[in-house]
Design a protein around this motif. Structure first.
Motif, PDB file in Angstrom:
ATOM      1  N   MET A   1       0.791  -8.683   4.938  1.00  9.14           N
ATOM      2  CA  MET A   1       1.246  -9.463   3.797  1.00  9.14           C
ATOM      3  C   MET A   1       2.770  -9.564   3.845  1.00  9.14           C
ATOM      4  O   MET A   1       3.479  -8.565   3.918  1.00  9.14           O
ATOM      5  CB  MET A   1       0.773  -8.802   2.504  1.00  9.14           C
ATOM      6  N   ALA A  17       0.710  -2.455  -1.637  1.00 17.86           N
ATOM      7  CA  ALA A  17      -0.101  -3.655  -1.403  1.00 17.86           C
ATOM      8  C   ALA A  17      -0.907  -4.046  -2.636  1.00 17.86           C
ATOM      9  O   ALA A  17      -1.042  -5.238  -2.940  1.00 17.86           O
ATOM     10  CB  ALA A  17      -1.028  -3.436  -0.210  1.00 17.86           C
ATOM     11  N   ASP A  18      -1.451  -3.079  -3.365  1.00 13.76           N
ATOM     12  CA  ASP A  18      -2.219  -3.391  -4.576  1.00 13.76           C
ATOM     13  C   ASP A  18      -1.345  -4.067  -5.631  1.00 13.76           C
ATOM     14  O   ASP A  18      -1.770  -5.014  -6.290  1.00 13.76           O
ATOM     15  CB  ASP A  18      -2.858  -2.128  -5.166  1.00 13.76           C
ATOM     16  N   TRP A  20       1.374  -5.854  -5.111  1.00 13.48           N
ATOM     17  CA  TRP A  20       1.656  -7.218  -4.673  1.00 13.48           C
ATOM     18  C   TRP A  20       0.442  -8.120  -4.847  1.00 13.48           C
ATOM     19  O   TRP A  20       0.574  -9.280  -5.224  1.00 13.48           O
ATOM     20  CB  TRP A  20       2.148  -7.240  -3.227  1.00 13.48           C
ATOM     21  N   GLU A  21      -0.750  -7.596  -4.586  1.00 12.89           N
ATOM     22  CA  GLU A  21      -1.973  -8.392  -4.764  1.00 12.89           C
ATOM     23  C   GLU A  21      -2.113  -8.835  -6.222  1.00 12.89           C
ATOM     24  O   GLU A  21      -2.421  -9.996  -6.506  1.00 12.89           O
ATOM     25  CB  GLU A  21      -3.200  -7.587  -4.329  1.00 12.89           C
ATOM     26  N   ARG A  22      -1.868  -7.930  -7.162  1.00 11.62           N
ATOM     27  CA  ARG A  22      -1.918  -8.281  -8.590  1.00 11.62           C
ATOM     28  C   ARG A  22      -0.842  -9.308  -8.933  1.00 11.62           C
ATOM     29  O   ARG A  22      -1.093 -10.250  -9.678  1.00 11.62           O
ATOM     30  CB  ARG A  22      -1.745  -7.030  -9.457  1.00 11.62           C
ATOM     31  N   SER A  25      -1.930 -12.768  -7.560  1.00 10.02           N
ATOM     32  CA  SER A  25      -3.218 -13.348  -7.958  1.00 10.02           C
ATOM     33  C   SER A  25      -3.344 -13.604  -9.454  1.00 10.02           C
ATOM     34  O   SER A  25      -4.222 -14.358  -9.870  1.00 10.02           O
ATOM     35  CB  SER A  25      -4.365 -12.440  -7.502  1.00 10.02           C
TER      36      SER A  25
END
Length: 140
Positions: A1, A17-18, A20-22, A25
């Motif tokens: 990512m 990473a979690d 950044w995913e939140r 999204s």
């Protein structure tokens, strides 16, 4: 990512990473970036809108690309996108000794409205900065 790679280079791994995913999204959040190719992000600015307020969560520029106007570019676009989405005021936290960021934010019209003592992991204080989007935003 790409965001995670930029985070490691520019922010010393502030988010995982979690996180950044939140950030990427959630439909209430806005992220603006400048990329060189498909996996090399040079700058990013993100924030989330609650009612009519934009809370800026991150502004990061790759250390090899600093002082080229990339931070200003992504931050201005974030402010414009948030204003178009109904935000009327923007807020952010910045380390009191981050002179480069303070200069950037000041050039765009942000002003300090408060302080968070011991806010950062290293114990440094954060300055709370604010910008009225409809009246204060400086686009030049």
């Amino acid at each position: 990512m790409a965001c995670l790679k930029l985070d490691a280079r520019a922010l010393n791994g502030l988010w995982n990473a979690d996180h950044w995913e939140r950030e990427l999204s959630d439909p209430r959040r806005i992220c603006v970036g400048i990329a060189e190719g498909s996996d090399n992000l040079s700058a990013v600015a993100c924030g989330w809108i609650v009612l009519d307020e934009l809370q800026i969560t991150v502004v990061a520029v790759d250390p090899e690309h600093r002082r080229q106007g990339l931070g200003r570019t992504v931050l201005k676009q974030l402010l414009l996108d948030a204003s178009s989405a109904g935000a009327r005021q923007a807020f952010l936290d910045v380390a009191e000794d981050n002179h480069g960021a303070l200069a950037l934010y000041g050039a765009l019209g942000f002003h300090t409205i408060g302080r968070r003592s011991g806010y950062y992991r290293n114990g440094k204080d954060a300055l709370i900065q604010s910008l009225e989007l409809q009246t204060d935003i400086k686009l030049n």
